[in-house]
Design a protein around this motif. Structure first.
Motif, mmCIF file in Angstrom:
data_model
loop_
_atom_site.group_PDB
_atom_site.id
_atom_site.type_symbol
_atom_site.label_atom_id
_atom_site.label_comp_id
_atom_site.label_asym_id
_atom_site.label_seq_id
_atom_site.Cartn_x
_atom_site.Cartn_y
_atom_site.Cartn_z
ATOM 1 N N THR A 1 -10.401 19.467 -32.822
ATOM 2 C CA THR A 1 -11.820 19.210 -32.577
ATOM 3 C C THR A 1 -12.478 20.322 -31.778
ATOM 4 O O THR A 1 -13.673 20.267 -31.504
ATOM 5 C CB THR A 1 -12.014 17.877 -31.831
ATOM 6 O OG1 THR A 1 -11.203 17.914 -30.638
ATOM 7 C CG2 THR A 1 -11.611 16.687 -32.672
ATOM 8 N N GLY A 2 -11.694 21.317 -31.366
ATOM 9 C CA GLY A 2 -12.262 22.435 -30.612
ATOM 10 C C GLY A 2 -12.709 22.066 -29.216
ATOM 11 O O GLY A 2 -13.688 22.593 -28.699
ATOM 12 N N LYS A 3 -12.000 21.119 -28.601
ATOM 13 C CA LYS A 3 -12.385 20.711 -27.255
ATOM 14 C C LYS A 3 -11.407 21.267 -26.213
ATOM 15 O O LYS A 3 -11.069 20.601 -25.251
ATOM 16 C CB LYS A 3 -12.418 19.185 -27.158
ATOM 17 C CG LYS A 3 -13.595 18.568 -27.888
ATOM 18 C CD LYS A 3 -13.724 17.099 -27.543
ATOM 19 C CE LYS A 3 -15.021 16.539 -28.103
ATOM 20 N NZ LYS A 3 -15.126 15.097 -27.909
ATOM 21 N N GLY A 4 -10.977 22.510 -26.439
ATOM 22 C CA GLY A 4 -9.973 23.130 -25.561
ATOM 23 C C GLY A 4 -10.371 23.169 -24.100
ATOM 24 O O GLY A 4 -9.600 22.803 -23.224
ATOM 25 N N SER A 5 -11.625 23.567 -23.834
ATOM 26 C CA SER A 5 -12.027 23.709 -22.432
ATOM 27 C C SER A 5 -12.126 22.350 -21.746
ATOM 28 O O SER A 5 -11.764 22.203 -20.583
ATOM 29 C CB SER A 5 -13.352 24.457 -22.332
ATOM 30 O OG SER A 5 -14.350 23.758 -23.032
ATOM 31 N N GLU A 6 -12.603 21.336 -22.503
ATOM 32 C CA GLU A 6 -12.657 19.986 -21.928
ATOM 33 C C GLU A 6 -11.263 19.495 -21.583
ATOM 34 O O GLU A 6 -11.056 18.870 -20.551
ATOM 35 C CB GLU A 6 -13.287 18.984 -22.916
ATOM 36 C CG GLU A 6 -14.800 19.032 -22.984
ATOM 37 C CD GLU A 6 -15.253 19.837 -24.182
ATOM 38 O OE1 GLU A 6 -14.547 20.819 -24.540
ATOM 39 O OE2 GLU A 6 -16.304 19.508 -24.752
ATOM 40 N N LEU A 7 -10.306 19.811 -22.484
ATOM 41 C CA LEU A 7 -8.934 19.364 -22.262
ATOM 42 C C LEU A 7 -8.376 19.993 -20.985
ATOM 43 O O LEU A 7 -7.800 19.300 -20.140
ATOM 44 C CB LEU A 7 -8.049 19.740 -23.453
ATOM 45 C CG LEU A 7 -6.600 19.282 -23.317
ATOM 46 C CD1 LEU A 7 -6.489 17.783 -23.482
ATOM 47 C CD2 LEU A 7 -5.701 19.978 -24.323
ATOM 48 N N ALA A 8 -8.592 21.302 -20.836
ATOM 49 C CA ALA A 8 -8.086 21.986 -19.640
ATOM 50 C C ALA A 8 -8.694 21.368 -18.389
ATOM 51 O O ALA A 8 -8.011 21.124 -17.388
ATOM 52 C CB ALA A 8 -8.423 23.469 -19.717
ATOM 53 N N GLN A 9 -9.995 21.081 -18.458
ATOM 54 C CA GLN A 9 -10.665 20.454 -17.318
ATOM 55 C C GLN A 9 -10.083 19.061 -17.071
ATOM 56 O O GLN A 9 -9.918 18.648 -15.924
ATOM 57 C CB GLN A 9 -12.177 20.368 -17.596
ATOM 58 C CG GLN A 9 -13.030 20.127 -16.372
ATOM 59 C CD GLN A 9 -12.825 21.212 -15.316
ATOM 60 O OE1 GLN A 9 -12.801 22.396 -15.629
ATOM 61 N NE2 GLN A 9 -12.640 20.804 -14.067
ATOM 62 N N GLY A 10 -9.775 18.363 -18.169
ATOM 63 C CA GLY A 10 -9.206 17.020 -18.059
ATOM 64 C C GLY A 10 -7.893 17.012 -17.296
ATOM 65 O O GLY A 10 -7.638 16.126 -16.490
ATOM 66 N N VAL A 11 -7.063 18.014 -17.540
ATOM 67 C CA VAL A 11 -5.777 18.106 -16.834
ATOM 68 C C VAL A 11 -6.020 18.238 -15.335
ATOM 69 O O VAL A 11 -5.447 17.507 -14.523
ATOM 70 C CB VAL A 11 -4.958 19.319 -17.334
ATOM 71 C CG1 VAL A 11 -3.672 19.451 -16.535
ATOM 72 C CG2 VAL A 11 -4.652 19.178 -18.811
ATOM 73 N N ILE A 12 -6.899 19.185 -14.986
ATOM 74 C CA ILE A 12 -7.159 19.450 -13.559
ATOM 75 C C ILE A 12 -7.788 18.229 -12.895
ATOM 76 O O ILE A 12 -7.348 17.771 -11.836
ATOM 77 C CB ILE A 12 -8.090 20.673 -13.414
ATOM 78 C CG1 ILE A 12 -7.401 21.908 -13.995
ATOM 79 C CG2 ILE A 12 -8.469 20.899 -11.953
ATOM 80 C CD1 ILE A 12 -8.333 23.061 -14.276
ATOM 81 N N ASP A 13 -8.816 17.660 -13.562
ATOM 82 C CA ASP A 13 -9.500 16.490 -12.984
ATOM 83 C C ASP A 13 -8.542 15.314 -12.846
ATOM 84 O O ASP A 13 -8.527 14.635 -11.827
ATOM 85 C CB ASP A 13 -10.674 16.062 -13.871
ATOM 86 C CG ASP A 13 -11.806 17.067 -13.819
ATOM 87 O OD1 ASP A 13 -11.737 17.955 -12.943
ATOM 88 O OD2 ASP A 13 -12.720 16.965 -14.644
ATOM 89 N N GLY A 14 -7.743 15.082 -13.888
ATOM 90 C CA GLY A 14 -6.821 13.941 -13.881
ATOM 91 C C GLY A 14 -5.857 14.007 -12.718
ATOM 92 O O GLY A 14 -5.643 13.028 -12.012
ATOM 93 N N ALA A 15 -5.280 15.181 -12.502
ATOM 94 C CA ALA A 15 -4.295 15.331 -11.430
ATOM 95 C C ALA A 15 -4.946 15.091 -10.074
ATOM 96 O O ALA A 15 -4.415 14.361 -9.221
ATOM 97 C CB ALA A 15 -3.670 16.716 -11.494
ATOM 98 N N ALA A 16 -6.127 15.669 -9.869
ATOM 99 C CA ALA A 16 -6.809 15.517 -8.583
ATOM 100 C C ALA A 16 -7.227 14.066 -8.380
ATOM 101 O O ALA A 16 -7.025 13.484 -7.314
ATOM 102 C CB ALA A 16 -8.032 16.426 -8.535
ATOM 103 N N GLU A 17 -7.769 13.492 -9.458
ATOM 104 C CA GLU A 17 -8.300 12.135 -9.368
ATOM 105 C C GLU A 17 -7.188 11.127 -9.075
ATOM 106 O O GLU A 17 -7.391 10.175 -8.307
ATOM 107 C CB GLU A 17 -8.982 11.818 -10.700
ATOM 108 C CG GLU A 17 -9.428 10.421 -10.888
ATOM 109 C CD GLU A 17 -9.386 10.035 -12.363
ATOM 110 O OE1 GLU A 17 -9.402 8.851 -12.651
ATOM 111 O OE2 GLU A 17 -9.320 10.959 -13.217
#
Lengths: 193, 170
Positions: free
Chosen positions: A20-36
């Motif tokens: 789906t071409g959502k690479g940048s969202e995915l990368a952000q998701g990893v960082i946000d998920g871990a912090a959250e």
């Protein structure tokens, strides 16, 4: 099982993001998920510690024993084959009372002793007896007076009434347990004891 | 209902005083146990919240929900609830991650939020309980345990939706 689920979740996410071409969202998701997740744990810890402390006061005051006494007619009817004052029935009652108070850590040791007592009374060494099935079923259903974890999470995410769900939780868990026990009784060796 | 929690605490304290429990010692001992529990769920929660957030960010959950939603709508189930129903018996941490995700996207007091709250409160990690208890005494043939336990879980899911509908009307 969890190994597979964990791997599948992440691999599906990565493949899906590529498609789906959502690479940048995915990368952000990893960082946000871990912090959250750590933020959530810290926020949750305060309330969960408070509850564990309060419930320990209840336990030492003999709440579990009182609940055990209230439960004994029900448990005796459910586990008809067990002698009235057997150690098995006593362990079962302590386990169920601790579960009702949400003291998971206290409930498990009683539950394991109950299983050991039930095994002594069972003729088979590797096959579950009718009583064991009933007992494990009670433990797979959540029969908690105060679902503290859910209440705490609701509070953190801004619920106006975190504990307004209680009647729903009680009704739903009683219905679930009733269905489970009915099925178990139908499968009893002698067609229900 | 908002007074339930403070009242409950007050009742426990009064009860403890009457029974001459050393209240503050008991409290700190219990809280110490609580911090152990929190520490023990931390690794699971971090791993699974990251996995759920990745699924969400990648658009996979939207696709799954789109796939499920016609059937879910027919049954009156909120579509967000379906992944949680599937994961609930297998993983406590995983269903907590999905629960917080529903709270974040729909709010804890929305219909989906209330359904998910009731589901989380009225079910246990079925497979874990079965593994712990039968494992502790070396029982391998569990007979009809799984069938009965999963039927109970399914009932809890249906009842969660029914009760949420009733609660919202009140």
């Amino acid at each position: 099982m969890m190994n597979l689920i964990f791997a599948a979740m992440i691999i599906i996410a990565v493949v899906c993001a590529c498609v789906t071409g959502k690479g940048s969202e995915l990368a952000q998701g990893v960082i946000d998920g871990a912090a959250e997740s750590i933020q959530l744990l810290i926020t949750m810890s305060g309330m969960m510690l408070l509850w564990s402390g309060i419930m320990e006061i209840a336990r030492r005051g003999g709440f579990t024993a009182i609940i055990g006494r209230l439960l004994s007619p029900v448990l005796r009817r459910l586990f008809k084959k067990l002698p009235k004052d057997s150690k098995a029935l006593c362990c079962i009652s302590m386990n169920v009372s601790a579960n009702l108070l949400g003291l998971g850590n206290a409930a498990t040791p009683f539950g394991i002793s109950a299983m050991k007592e039930l095994k002594k009374l069972s003729p088979h060494s590797d096959k579950a007896s009718d009583e064991m099935v009933l007992f494990v079923l009670i433990n797979t259903a959540s029969i908690q007076i105060m679902p503290t974890m859910v209440g705490t999470l609701r509070q953190i995410y801004g619920s106006r009434e975190p504990f307004a769900i209680l009647p729903g939780v009680w009704i739903s868990s009683v219905c679930a347990l009733a269905v489970g026990l009915t099925i178990a009784k139908l499968f009893c060796k002698n067609g229900g004891s | 209902m908002e007074l339930f929690m403070p009242l409950f605490i007050a009742v426990v304290l009064v009860f403890g005083l009457i029974k001459k429990v050393p209240i503050f010692d008991a409290f700190t001992d219990g809280a110490r146990d609580g911090i152990k529990t929190m520490l023990s769920i931390a690794p699971t929660l971090v791993g699974l919240i990251v996995a759920v957030d990745m699924l969400k960010a990648s658009g996979a959950t939207d696709m799954l929900c789109g796939f499920i939603s016609p059937a879910a709508k027919q049954l009156g189930f909120p579509e967000e609830l379906v992944p949680m129903i599937l994961l609930r018996p297998v993983s406590g941490g995983g269903s907590t991650a999905l629960l917080t995700n529903i709270y974040k996207t729909c709010g804890p007091d929305s219909f989906a939020g209330i359904c998910a709250s009731i589901l989380a409160g009225s079910t246990e990690t079925t497979f874990y309980a079965i593994a712990v208890y039968y494992g502790s005494v070396g029982i391998k043939k569990v007979r009809h345990t799984l069938l009965a336990a999963l039927s109970a879980d399914f009932t809890a899911a249906v009842m969660a939706v029914v009760c949420a509908k009733l609660l919202i009307k009140i």
